[in-house]
Design a protein around this motif. Structure first.
Motif, mmCIF file in Angstrom:
data_model
loop_
_atom_site.group_PDB
_atom_site.id
_atom_site.type_symbol
_atom_site.label_atom_id
_atom_site.label_comp_id
_atom_site.label_asym_id
_atom_site.label_seq_id
_atom_site.Cartn_x
_atom_site.Cartn_y
_atom_site.Cartn_z
ATOM 1 N N GLY A 190 0.829 -1.197 0.000
ATOM 2 C CA GLY A 190 0.000 0.000 0.000
ATOM 3 C C GLY A 190 0.858 1.238 0.000
ATOM 4 N N GLY A 191 0.537 2.176 0.861
ATOM 5 C CA GLY A 191 1.353 3.370 0.981
ATOM 6 C C GLY A 191 2.371 3.242 2.077
ATOM 7 N N GLY A 192 2.521 2.024 2.656
ATOM 8 C CA GLY A 192 3.440 1.852 3.759
ATOM 9 C C GLY A 192 4.187 0.540 3.659
ATOM 10 N N THR A 193 4.253 -0.196 4.770
ATOM 11 C CA THR A 193 5.007 -1.448 4.789
ATOM 12 C C THR A 193 4.166 -2.580 5.344
ATOM 13 N N GLY A 194 4.491 -3.789 4.858
ATOM 14 C CA GLY A 194 3.874 -5.000 5.359
ATOM 15 C C GLY A 194 4.943 -5.958 5.844
ATOM 16 N N PHE A 195 4.498 -7.088 6.403
ATOM 17 C CA PHE A 195 5.430 -8.051 6.971
ATOM 18 C C PHE A 195 5.079 -9.457 6.495
ATOM 19 N N VAL A 196 6.124 -10.223 6.112
ATOM 20 C CA VAL A 196 5.963 -11.606 5.640
ATOM 21 C C VAL A 196 6.907 -12.489 6.441
ATOM 22 N N TRP A 197 6.409 -13.631 6.923
ATOM 23 C CA TRP A 197 7.197 -14.544 7.754
ATOM 24 C C TRP A 197 8.293 -15.186 6.919
ATOM 25 N N LYS A 198 9.542 -15.016 7.359
ATOM 26 C CA LYS A 198 10.701 -15.493 6.590
ATOM 27 C C LYS A 198 10.649 -16.995 6.339
ATOM 28 N N ALA A 199 10.191 -17.743 7.351
ATOM 29 C CA ALA A 199 10.279 -19.196 7.277
ATOM 30 C C ALA A 199 9.456 -19.777 6.138
ATOM 31 N N ALA A 200 8.535 -18.992 5.575
ATOM 32 C CA ALA A 200 7.714 -19.466 4.455
ATOM 33 C C ALA A 200 8.321 -19.058 3.114
ATOM 34 N N THR A 201 9.555 -18.605 3.153
ATOM 35 C CA THR A 201 10.202 -18.095 1.938
ATOM 36 C C THR A 201 11.633 -18.583 1.861
ATOM 37 N N LYS A 202 12.272 -18.284 0.729
ATOM 38 C CA LYS A 202 13.697 -18.563 0.579
ATOM 39 C C LYS A 202 14.345 -17.419 -0.183
ATOM 40 N N PRO A 203 15.598 -17.169 0.056
ATOM 41 C CA PRO A 203 16.268 -16.062 -0.638
ATOM 42 C C PRO A 203 16.456 -16.370 -2.120
ATOM 43 N N VAL A 204 16.441 -15.318 -2.915
ATOM 44 C CA VAL A 204 16.631 -15.432 -4.371
ATOM 45 C C VAL A 204 17.646 -14.384 -4.792
ATOM 46 N N ASP A 205 18.591 -14.818 -5.611
ATOM 47 C CA ASP A 205 19.585 -13.876 -6.135
ATOM 48 C C ASP A 205 19.263 -13.567 -7.594
ATOM 49 N N ASN A 206 19.312 -12.312 -7.965
ATOM 50 C CA ASN A 206 19.142 -11.862 -9.355
ATOM 51 C C ASN A 206 17.921 -12.493 -10.044
ATOM 52 N N PRO A 207 16.759 -12.315 -9.446
ATOM 53 C CA PRO A 207 15.570 -12.913 -10.062
ATOM 54 C C PRO A 207 15.150 -12.132 -11.297
ATOM 55 N N SER A 208 14.316 -12.766 -12.109
ATOM 56 C CA SER A 208 13.755 -12.105 -13.292
ATOM 57 C C SER A 208 12.287 -11.789 -13.001
ATOM 58 N N ILE A 209 12.032 -10.572 -12.606
ATOM 59 C CA ILE A 209 10.653 -10.128 -12.317
ATOM 60 C C ILE A 209 10.258 -9.109 -13.369
ATOM 61 N N LYS A 210 9.359 -9.497 -14.270
ATOM 62 C CA LYS A 210 9.006 -8.608 -15.384
ATOM 63 C C LYS A 210 8.131 -7.430 -14.955
ATOM 64 N N ASN A 211 7.360 -7.602 -13.883
ATOM 65 C CA ASN A 211 6.443 -6.511 -13.502
ATOM 66 C C ASN A 211 6.944 -5.723 -12.300
ATOM 67 N N ILE A 212 8.256 -5.671 -12.157
ATOM 68 C CA ILE A 212 8.829 -4.877 -11.076
ATOM 69 C C ILE A 212 8.453 -3.404 -11.281
ATOM 70 N N ASN A 213 8.166 -2.718 -10.223
ATOM 71 C CA ASN A 213 7.784 -1.302 -10.316
ATOM 72 C C ASN A 213 9.029 -0.450 -10.424
ATOM 73 N N ASN A 214 9.219 0.123 -11.611
ATOM 74 C CA ASN A 214 10.406 0.942 -11.863
ATOM 75 C C ASN A 214 10.100 2.423 -11.828
ATOM 76 N N GLY A 215 9.297 2.841 -10.870
ATOM 77 C CA GLY A 215 9.100 4.289 -10.710
ATOM 78 C C GLY A 215 7.664 4.768 -10.703
ATOM 79 N N LEU A 216 6.688 3.883 -10.980
ATOM 80 C CA LEU A 216 5.289 4.322 -10.910
ATOM 81 C C LEU A 216 4.925 4.612 -9.456
ATOM 82 N N VAL A 217 4.251 5.725 -9.236
ATOM 83 C CA VAL A 217 3.899 6.120 -7.868
ATOM 84 C C VAL A 217 2.382 6.086 -7.696
ATOM 85 N N ASN A 218 1.960 5.913 -6.468
ATOM 86 C CA ASN A 218 0.527 5.879 -6.171
ATOM 87 C C ASN A 218 -0.113 7.241 -6.389
#
Length: 987
Positions: free
Chosen positions: A298-326
């Protein structure tokens, strides 16, 4: 607080370093609290020194604590003399009144930065206001005060103290002042007991996927199928996932390895479950947060439990937000929303947002909303959301079939109409839960939740030229549809309720042009009515059976009805009423049941009608017909029992003037000539006599009177001619027998003349016939019964006038009154119109009024009738004025002229006419039209058969009989009148 005073200087220096450490360490360039609609951009730092102890506030303007005097902090920008800074990824502010800005060459130092990390940090919530923050475990130095609900990370529980971290700065608070989450307090908005199926996306949806070109920032519309809403899943117990390595604080991305991994947001000190991230999806994170990822949400921050995830290096995310603002626009999820990635050209779900969650929008794209969720661009189906308004919004669209419009001009919300579904309207301003709109000559209100915001709409009939309302108002006869004609077709867009008054811009024949909610509309004129002007001469009835009222004695009496759609002339405007012609007098019709018209449709206008000398009374409700078309067309009704004058008899019909129009009533349903009404009472004649005898009825009848011989000391025992009363209590009787009626008593010492004597063998003594010199004596039961019995009086005699109905006009005309009755009657000469008006206004017989006035004024010659100058009332000086009193009201025996004149002054009887009309009201309200007694005949005024023995006008048993003489004489002079009698019938 004593420790603060003792160590004040030391605490200032420590606090300075403390604040510098966490402002420098905290990332602040893009992080704001959830719910904020602004994005913080990095600006050149401003360093400030506090000149006083200063409170700091969150985005909701709640005080979150106090910073001590001398502290130096870093602000990333200021606006309107407000300085903003970051603590724990949340933006706070202080007022500029207690700060001074340091020079540009000021260089901050950071000598006390903690080297500890927070890999296992828990969350803690401050529970008490003014919670002291200590530099170390000694509690010697207080560096700040924090308020309740501020969330901070927990490092270690140390007995009665808890070590906390404010962005790598280790400080301490009392155990009692902080609540530790174990490990997380979760408040799910979804139903955990329900199961969720995978989002259903049909092949058709895949085929109609959005291309990358269609979702560019030019906001071209993208056409997508409606998403299928599904219930929230059951929350699984999260298990630690074995990964190739642990997360490092420098890791920027993570991959979701569990099904539907929860996203939490901190709300009021608790982590609220606000949505999910999908398994296999990769997301950027803002920072490492102990056991959690801190993500952009949203306009702030959220929290996600680490244990349900794994680290990723140099991922390919096509819909990354490169500057669009709310943008400033936000939506609220109507149901659980699937968030889609469209960068591949197909709709790929990657997150979900729960029902009820409010979220910012980047842009609107047709049926879709573009958003940023965890740093990725996604799309949610717009119809499954409710767009939220901002104060800057200028337009709204109605989303329900009929959206209510309220007027608040009276101080209460009054429902006045509707706006129609899918129509768009401008608004004046935001008003909390309401839109304030232009309505009529003022403002109206529309409930926001029934609408949605619209940007840059195309409204064909917008009042862009600012057409102004005229001074004229119309009233809706029934619910009015308002049409937009800008397309060349009539398109409904609003409704105005029946009875609502509304201004028009101009009259266009059968249509009225209006402005409603800032749009030009048209309403059908025949379905409206206009306010009356005093010059209007005709009206048309709008409802069935519009009531006609006579004002009798200050009370409106329903005497007839007017038919719907008929047109009538009126005599004049009378406030909220029309005054109309009714028989020989006037009546009243309520304006709101009518509308003004020209009167051209009336074919049977009466002009000046000449009435017959006789009246009739309806035996039932009488329908009045118009016959000008050759057919009988009803246009009015006379109520049963109404006495009414007629023009002439035409076969089986009687011609009348009804509200200024010639009409006909059926002869068989009425009675012409004297009218005899009979009223039944519950008592017998003898019961009436018995009751009357308990209230000392009097008579001026001269009885033959007797007393016992022992009541008198006589001058000659053998042939007495006079006697002296020796003692008290001797009764005078109407016969030489103590069983006869006693009409009175004798006084001791009184001398009486003896006329004769008679022997009473039973008493064994003489009884003397005496001359009893009393004007009024006790009436005998037989004489009371004689006057009480209606059967003792014959119809057609003058004595029968004691049963004449006095509540209502006598049906006379002013010319006869002036020329035959009031001629040569002093001050009363020519005052026939005043008596008629007094009779009409007060529902009283004018012949009775004239008889009363002639008696009291000596045929118009008394001083009180001819005017007395009054300069003092009740002993107080007043403006000198001449007053008149025509009925001798309040003219007491002890002060007839003075008391009568002062009463007239108080009543405002400054002309003979005012005295006649005002006095009629007094007479009417006392007996004839009294609300409790209704004694509307002379007989009822004397005997009150409805409640005998109470509220009787006189004690004289012959009073009503004697009053008829003058009344009979006046009727003998007249030709035009009607006689209506009300005769009592005893059980």
């Amino acid at each position: 607080m004593s420790s603060l005073k003792k160590l004040h200087k030391k605490s200032i220096s420590l606090l300075l370093v403390f604040l510098m450490s966490f402002t420098l360490l905290t990332p602040y360039t893009t992080t704001v609290a959830y719910g904020s609609e602004e994005v913080i951009t990095q600006k050149e730092a401003i360093y400030l020194e506090l000149t006083e102890d200063t409170s700091f506030y969150n985005a909701e303007k709640q005080s979150m604590g106090k910073l001590l005097k001398g502290a130096i902090l870093q602000s990333h920008y200021n606006e309107n003399s407000i300085y903003y800074f970051i603590i724990n990824n949340e933006e706070f502010h202080i007022d500029s009144a207690n700060v001074t800005q340091l020079n540009e060459d000021f260089i901050p130092t950071n000598e006390t930065q903690s080297e500890e990390t927070l890999t296992e940090a828990k969350m803690g919530t401050i529970v008490n206001n003014d919670t002291p923050v200590y530099v170390d475990e000694s509690r010697d130095t207080i560096i700040a005060f924090l308020n309740a609900n501020l969330i901070i990370p927990i490092i270690e529980n140390k007995d009665d103290l808890i070590k906390v971290s404010l962005n790598n700065q280790d400080v301490f608070v009392d155990n009692k002042d902080i609540k530790v989450a174990e490990p997380i307090q979760v408040e799910d908005e979804a139903d955990d007991s329900s199961s969720i199926t995978e989002e259903i996306v049909t092949e058709d949806k895949e085929e109609s996927s959005v291309s990358e070109e269609e979702v560019t920032q030019d906001k071209q519309e993208i056409s997508l199928e409606e998403e299928v809403a599904t219930p929230a899943p059951e929350v699984k117990k999260l298990e630690t996932v074995t990964t190739t390595r642990s997360f490092r604080t420098t890791d920027k991305y993570f991959e979701v390895v569990e099904d539907l991994v929860a996203v939490y947001y901190s709300d009021g000190g608790k982590l609220k479950h606000v949505g999910y991230l999908n398994k296999g999806q990769v997301f950027p994170r803002v920072s490492d947060y102990g056991d959690w990822h801190q993500i952009k949400y949203g306009g702030g921050t959220g929290f996600v439990w680490k244990a349900a995830t794994k680290p990723v290096d140099n991922p390919s995310i096509k819909n990354i937000n490169n500057g669009l603002v709310n943008s400033t626009r936000r939506f609220q999820a109507i149901d659980t929303l699937t968030v889609y990635d469209n960068s591949s050209g197909s709709l790929v779900p990657f997150a979900r947002i729960f029902k009820g969650v409010s979220y910012p929008v980047i842009s609107e794209m047709g049926d879709w909303l573009q958003i940023d969720i965890s740093g990725r661009i996604g799309y949610v189906y717009k119809p499954a959301t409710k767009l939220l308004f901002t104060s800057a919004d200028s337009y709204f669209q109605a989303k329900e079939a009929r959206v209510s419009v309220y007027d608040n001009s009276s101080g209460s919300l009054v429902h006045v109409g509707y706006l129609l579904k899918d129509q768009v309207y401008p608004r004046v301003r935001d008003y909390g839960d309401w839109h304030q709109i232009k309505y009529g000559n003022g403002l109206g209100y529309v409930w926001k939740d029934a609408t949605q915001p619209v940007s840059n709409p195309k409204i064909g009939n917008l009042n862009s030229t600012n057409l102004k309302n005229s001074s004229e108002m119309f009233t809706a006869i029934d619910t009015l549809t308002v049409y937009d004609n800008s397309s060349g077709k009539l398109v409904p867009f609003a409704e105005i309720f029946r009875g609502v008054k509304y201004p028009l811009i101009r009259d266009l024949g059968d249509w009225l042009q209006i402005d409603i909610v800032g749009r030009i509309g048209y309403v059908y004129k025949p379905a409206t009515k206009f306010d009356f002007k005093s010059t209007d001469q005709y009206f048309e009835t709008l409802t069935e059976n519009v009531a006609v009222y006579e004002n009798r004695g200050g009370t409106l009496i329903h005497v007839g009805n007017l038919q719907k759609g008929q047109v009538y002339p009126r005599l004049r405007d009378y406030g909220d009423w029309h005054q109309i012609k009714y028989g020989r007098g006037t009546a009243f019709v309520w304006k709101d049941a009518t509308k003004p018209v020209s009167g051209s449709s009336i074919k049977n206008l009466s002009g000046i009608a000449s009435f017959n000398d006789t009246n009739f009374q309806g035996l039932s409700d009488l329908t009045v017909y118009d016959n000008t078309s050759g057919s009988l067309v009803p246009f009015g009704t006379l109520k049963k029992g109404e006495v009414y004058p007629f023009i002439r008899i035409v076969g089986d019909w009687v011609m009348i003037d009804f509200s200024g129009r010639i009409g006909y009533v059926y002869k068989g349903n009425l009675q012409i000539g004297p009218i005899y009404n009979y009223t039944n009472y519950t008592k017998t004649l003898q019961e009436m006599v018995n009751i009357q005898m308990t209230v000392s009825p009097q008579t001026d009848k001269k009885y033959q009177t007797f007393v016992r011989q022992d009541a008198l000391s006589v001058n000659n025992n053998s042939n007495p001619t006079s006697g002296l009363v020796t003692t008290s209590g001797w009764r005078v009787r109407i016969g030489p027998d103590q069983n006869t009626w006693s009409i009175g008593t004798l006084n001791p010492g009184e001398t009486v003349s003896i006329l004769s004597k008679a022997w009473n063998a039973t008493d064994n003594m003489w009884w003397y016939e005496i001359r009893y010199n009393r004007t009024w004596v006790n009436a005998s039961p037989d004489d009371v019964k004689n006057y009480l019995n209606p059967s003792n009086f014959s119809t057609g005699t003058k004595e029968y006038f004691q049963f004449l109905l006095l509540s209502g006009s006598a049906g006379t005309n002013v010319n006869e009154l002036n020329n035959k009755v009031l001629v040569n009657k002093g001050i009363l000469t020519g005052k026939g119109q005043a008596f008629l008006e007094g009779a009409t206004l007060n529902n009283i017989n004018e012949v009775y009024l004239i008889s009363h006035a002639l008696l009291e004024t000596g045929n118009g010659s008394s001083t009180l009738a001819n005017g007395i100058l009054v300069s003092q009332v009740d002993g107080q000086s007043v403006e000198p004025k001449v007053v008149y009193n025509m009925y001798g009201i309040n003219a007491k025996d002890s002060c007839p002229d003075t008391c009568g004149a002062e009463y007239a002054y108080k009543q405002g009887w400054f002309t003979p006419e005012l005295a006649i009309i005002g006095g009629a009201k007094f007479i009417s309200s006392g007996y004839i039209n009294n609300g409790s007694y209704k004694q509307d005949t002379l007989y009822k005024m004397r005997w009150n058969p409805a409640a005998p023995g109470t509220h009787q006008y006189a004690t004289d048993i012959g009073w009503s009989y004697k009053q008829v003489n003058n009344i009979s004489k006046i009727y003998d002079l007249l030709d035009s009148y009607i006689l209506t009698y009300d005769i009592p019938v005893y059980k």
